[in-house]
Motif scaffolding. Structure first.
Motif, mmCIF file in Angstrom:
data_model
loop_
_atom_site.group_PDB
_atom_site.id
_atom_site.type_symbol
_atom_site.label_atom_id
_atom_site.label_comp_id
_atom_site.label_asym_id
_atom_site.label_seq_id
_atom_site.Cartn_x
_atom_site.Cartn_y
_atom_site.Cartn_z
ATOM 1 N N ILE A 290 52.633 55.492 34.949
ATOM 2 C CA ILE A 290 51.937 55.466 36.235
ATOM 3 C C ILE A 290 50.560 54.809 36.099
ATOM 4 C CG2 ILE A 290 50.875 56.913 38.016
ATOM 5 C CD1 ILE A 290 53.196 58.892 37.583
ATOM 6 N N ILE A 291 49.894 55.048 34.962
ATOM 7 C CA ILE A 291 48.563 54.470 34.728
ATOM 8 C C ILE A 291 48.604 52.940 34.761
ATOM 9 C CG2 ILE A 291 46.800 54.142 32.911
ATOM 10 C CD1 ILE A 291 47.191 57.105 32.218
ATOM 11 N N GLN A 292 49.791 52.369 34.544
ATOM 12 C CA GLN A 292 49.904 50.912 34.523
ATOM 13 C C GLN A 292 49.657 50.283 35.896
ATOM 14 O OE1 GLN A 292 49.842 49.883 31.416
ATOM 15 N NE2 GLN A 292 50.058 52.092 31.028
ATOM 16 N N THR A 293 49.548 51.115 36.942
ATOM 17 C CA THR A 293 49.172 50.566 38.257
ATOM 18 C C THR A 293 47.760 49.965 38.207
ATOM 19 O OG1 THR A 293 48.369 52.762 38.941
ATOM 20 C CG2 THR A 293 50.614 52.154 39.577
ATOM 21 N N LEU A 294 46.953 50.400 37.232
ATOM 22 C CA LEU A 294 45.602 49.847 37.091
ATOM 23 C C LEU A 294 45.619 48.388 36.637
ATOM 24 C CD1 LEU A 294 43.675 52.853 35.471
ATOM 25 C CD2 LEU A 294 43.573 52.040 37.831
ATOM 26 N N GLN A 295 46.816 47.884 36.337
ATOM 27 C CA GLN A 295 46.947 46.458 36.030
ATOM 28 C C GLN A 295 46.408 45.609 37.173
ATOM 29 O OE1 GLN A 295 47.741 44.827 33.395
ATOM 30 N NE2 GLN A 295 49.004 43.031 33.784
ATOM 31 N N MET A 296 46.519 46.106 38.403
ATOM 32 C CA MET A 296 46.063 45.336 39.563
ATOM 33 C C MET A 296 44.562 45.051 39.515
ATOM 34 S SD MET A 296 45.861 48.020 42.770
ATOM 35 C CE MET A 296 47.577 48.477 42.691
ATOM 36 N N LEU A 297 43.813 45.883 38.786
ATOM 37 C CA LEU A 297 42.369 45.691 38.687
ATOM 38 C C LEU A 297 41.975 44.934 37.426
ATOM 39 C CD1 LEU A 297 41.185 49.283 39.725
ATOM 40 C CD2 LEU A 297 41.436 47.258 41.181
ATOM 41 N N THR A 298 42.976 44.574 36.608
ATOM 42 C CA THR A 298 42.658 43.948 35.326
ATOM 43 C C THR A 298 43.213 42.522 35.231
ATOM 44 O OG1 THR A 298 44.568 45.122 34.329
ATOM 45 C CG2 THR A 298 42.404 46.133 34.102
ATOM 46 N N PHE A 299 44.432 42.362 34.748
ATOM 47 C CA PHE A 299 44.924 41.023 34.401
ATOM 48 C C PHE A 299 44.898 40.011 35.543
ATOM 49 C CE2 PHE A 299 48.335 37.887 33.984
ATOM 50 C CZ PHE A 299 47.895 37.228 32.841
ATOM 51 N N PRO A 300 45.462 40.300 36.738
ATOM 52 C CA PRO A 300 45.489 39.240 37.771
ATOM 53 C C PRO A 300 44.100 38.792 38.196
ATOM 54 C CG PRO A 300 46.107 41.361 38.700
ATOM 55 C CD PRO A 300 46.060 41.542 37.218
ATOM 56 N N ILE A 301 43.144 39.725 38.259
ATOM 57 C CA ILE A 301 41.774 39.377 38.625
ATOM 58 C C ILE A 301 41.105 38.613 37.491
ATOM 59 C CG2 ILE A 301 39.497 40.357 39.141
ATOM 60 C CD1 ILE A 301 40.929 42.627 40.590
ATOM 61 N N TYR A 302 41.256 39.142 36.284
ATOM 62 C CA TYR A 302 40.659 38.558 35.076
ATOM 63 C C TYR A 302 41.153 37.129 34.837
ATOM 64 C CZ TYR A 302 40.216 38.125 29.910
ATOM 65 O OH TYR A 302 39.965 37.706 28.624
ATOM 66 N N TYR A 303 42.466 36.936 34.858
ATOM 67 C CA TYR A 303 43.041 35.647 34.466
ATOM 68 C C TYR A 303 42.880 34.588 35.549
ATOM 69 C CZ TYR A 303 45.934 32.961 31.229
ATOM 70 O OH TYR A 303 46.386 32.038 30.298
ATOM 71 N N THR A 304 43.005 34.977 36.807
ATOM 72 C CA THR A 304 42.837 34.017 37.899
ATOM 73 C C THR A 304 41.402 33.487 37.942
ATOM 74 O OG1 THR A 304 44.496 35.199 39.202
ATOM 75 C CG2 THR A 304 43.083 33.653 40.380
ATOM 76 N N ALA A 305 40.437 34.394 37.808
ATOM 77 C CA ALA A 305 39.024 33.983 37.786
ATOM 78 C C ALA A 305 38.724 33.135 36.558
ATOM 79 C CB ALA A 305 38.119 35.216 37.806
ATOM 80 N N ALA A 306 39.350 33.473 35.420
ATOM 81 C CA ALA A 306 39.134 32.707 34.186
ATOM 82 C C ALA A 306 39.644 31.275 34.334
ATOM 83 C CB ALA A 306 39.817 33.403 33.008
ATOM 84 N N ILE A 307 40.808 31.116 34.944
ATOM 85 C CA ILE A 307 41.367 29.777 35.138
ATOM 86 C C ILE A 307 40.473 28.949 36.062
ATOM 87 C CG2 ILE A 307 43.282 28.485 36.176
ATOM 88 C CD1 ILE A 307 45.152 30.700 35.191
ATOM 89 N N GLN A 308 40.023 29.550 37.160
ATOM 90 C CA GLN A 308 39.174 28.809 38.099
ATOM 91 C C GLN A 308 37.857 28.408 37.437
ATOM 92 O OE1 GLN A 308 39.177 29.586 42.327
ATOM 93 N NE2 GLN A 308 36.974 29.983 42.282
ATOM 94 N N TYR A 309 37.275 29.311 36.651
ATOM 95 C CA TYR A 309 36.023 29.004 35.959
ATOM 96 C C TYR A 309 36.235 27.889 34.939
ATOM 97 C CZ TYR A 309 31.589 29.772 33.516
ATOM 98 O OH TYR A 309 30.349 29.611 32.951
ATOM 99 N N LEU A 310 37.341 27.979 34.202
ATOM 100 C CA LEU A 310 37.663 26.960 33.195
ATOM 101 C C LEU A 310 37.789 25.580 33.830
ATOM 102 C CD1 LEU A 310 38.657 26.445 30.154
ATOM 103 C CD2 LEU A 310 40.948 26.539 31.146
ATOM 104 N N TYR A 311 38.478 25.508 34.980
ATOM 105 C CA TYR A 311 38.721 24.215 35.605
ATOM 106 C C TYR A 311 37.455 23.613 36.213
ATOM 107 C CZ TYR A 311 43.766 24.153 34.954
ATOM 108 O OH TYR A 311 45.009 24.089 34.401
ATOM 109 N N GLN A 312 36.417 24.443 36.373
ATOM 110 C CA GLN A 312 35.137 23.915 36.836
ATOM 111 C C GLN A 312 34.358 23.245 35.709
ATOM 112 O OE1 GLN A 312 32.798 26.904 38.803
ATOM 113 N NE2 GLN A 312 34.469 27.532 40.138
ATOM 114 N N ILE A 313 34.551 23.695 34.468
ATOM 115 C CA ILE A 313 33.761 23.177 33.345
ATOM 116 C C ILE A 313 34.547 22.212 32.460
ATOM 117 C CG2 ILE A 313 32.260 25.209 33.307
ATOM 118 C CD1 ILE A 313 33.831 26.331 31.000
ATOM 119 N N VAL A 314 35.829 21.989 32.759
ATOM 120 C CA VAL A 314 36.658 21.088 31.957
ATOM 121 C C VAL A 314 36.971 19.821 32.750
ATOM 122 C CG1 VAL A 314 38.924 20.807 30.881
ATOM 123 C CG2 VAL A 314 37.688 22.945 30.612
#
Length: 383
Positions: A290-314
């Motif tokens: 059940i604790i894995q529902t906290l995935q919604m606050l971690t990976f999708p937010i973390y990785y999507t923002a990371a990709i957008q930031y990366l594409y701004q500096i590359v």
């Protein structure tokens, strides 16, 4: 057929393949009679292969100016090697074939993300609207595979793996190639990319925060088993985790703001720390799932923002390579450390201490992200 529909179909099937491989490979290996240390060794070897494979195939894609042809080859070889892996029983056979699967499968992740971002950018649509189907595929297949292994045995997922691979290959065959930059790829350009201070600090943040995330990916299924759960509950846990991502990806156009990526990433890292701390507290495999529902606050937010930031500096011509470096840190180098160190921690201290430890690592990584955020804010205000 509409390109966006094909792209969504590819995401569903490819991330479905990842759902067969990442969470269930450790469970499959344990089912073959291997110790936790041996499981960590095999996954660590796969991480070492990923270090070579991801930048290699990213550079090949940038150099040849094609994502589609490279991905067709990788999907084909992944389906064959995956089928062999899940029918293998000897230890060294498992090591060798697992390394082959890592070599062909793991580069597909950054290439798929590059394909998603480039094609949605060209079409003027949201990256999250496509990536949502990847989360859906991961969720559905996580649930299905858990029951398939329970009902038909560990080796049964080999058939499912090759079927998904074949359909994914057909869809990729129908997809057009993604738009590319006309700027030539050179060694000097690569050196300039990899010596950019902003990028180095960003990648260091990704590296430190990805280690605990990858430890959880590797040992969650094993910990559920240790607490008394079965393979179906492992599937349910990963289904809950992936299903929780769907809405977050779909609504990314609402919460993802340009210039706020570092803040968003840092918040997500602190949420990782909370999630792992709670995972260490519980003794029930059901509560852990059940604790894995906290995935919604971690990976999708973390990785999507990371990709957008990366594409701004590359630079545009280095996007596939930049994406593979990002994935290399998240899935490759961190995978080696997380499997070897994580295997030692879990064997010696048990699951609860294991989760408290990775919670602490996430917390200190979040502090590092906060420091980078302050420095970035000062730089922005001065300029």
């Amino acid at each position: 057929m509409n390109v966006q529909i094909l792209l969504k179909g590819h995401n569903f099937l490819f991330f479905g393949l990842l759902a067969l491989f990442i969470p269930f490979l450790p469970v499959f290996l344990k089912g073959q009679g291997l110790s936790t240390s041996d499981v960590g060794l095999i996954i660590g070897a796969g991480g070492f292969v990923t270090i070579i494979a991801q930048p290699l195939w990213g550079m090949i894609s940038d150099k040849t100016k094609t994502l589609r042809k490279v991905m067709l080859f990788l999907i084909f070889t992944t389906a064959i090697s995956g089928f062999i892996l899940f029918n293998m029983s000897s230890f060294w056979g498992l090591v060798i074939i697992a390394m082959l699967v890592y070599f062909f499968l793991m580069p597909l992740d950054p290439l798929t993300e590059s394909l998603n971002y480039t094609m949605t950018e060209a079409a003027g649509t949201s990256y999250g609207s496509v990536r949502t189907y990847g989360a859906l595929g991961y969720a559905v297949l996580s649930l299905v595979v858990g029951y398939v292994m329970k009902w038909f045995g560990m080796n049964s997922i080999s058939i499912l793996f090759v079927i998904l691979g074949i359909i994914c290959f057909i869809i990729m065959w129908k997809l057009p190639d993604s738009p590319t930059s006309s700027t030539p790829v050179t060694i000097d350009g690569l050196k300039k990319l990899l010596t950019n201070k902003e990028m180095i600090l960003f990648l260091l943040l990704i590296f430190t925060s990805s280690i605990p995330a990858r430890m959880n990916d590797t040992f969650l299924g094993i910990h559920i088993d240790a607490l008394g759960g079965d393979t179906s509950l492992v599937g349910i846990a990963f289904f809950i985790s992936a299903a929780s991502e769907i809405v977050v990806f779909a609504l990314s156009y609402l919460w993802l703001r340009q210039g706020k990526e570092l803040l968003i990433i840092t918040i997500a890292i602190f949420c990782y720390a909370l999630r792992f701390f709670l995972s260490g507290l519980v003794d029930s495999p059901v509560l852990l799932a059940i604790i894995q529902t906290l995935q919604m606050l971690t990976f999708p937010i973390y990785y999507t923002a990371a990709i957008q930031y990366l594409y701004q500096i590359v630079p545009r011509e280095w996007r596939a390579t930049g994406q593979t470096v990002l994935a290399l840190l998240f899935f490759g180098i961190s995978g080696i450390i997380s499997s070897s160190v994580g295997g030692f921690l879990y064997n010696v201290f048990g699951g609860h201490v294991f989760y408290y430890t990775i919670s602490a690592i996430s917390f200190f990584s979040g502090i590092f992200g906060f420091i980078l955020l302050i420095q970035h804010s000062k730089k922005t205000s001065i300029s």
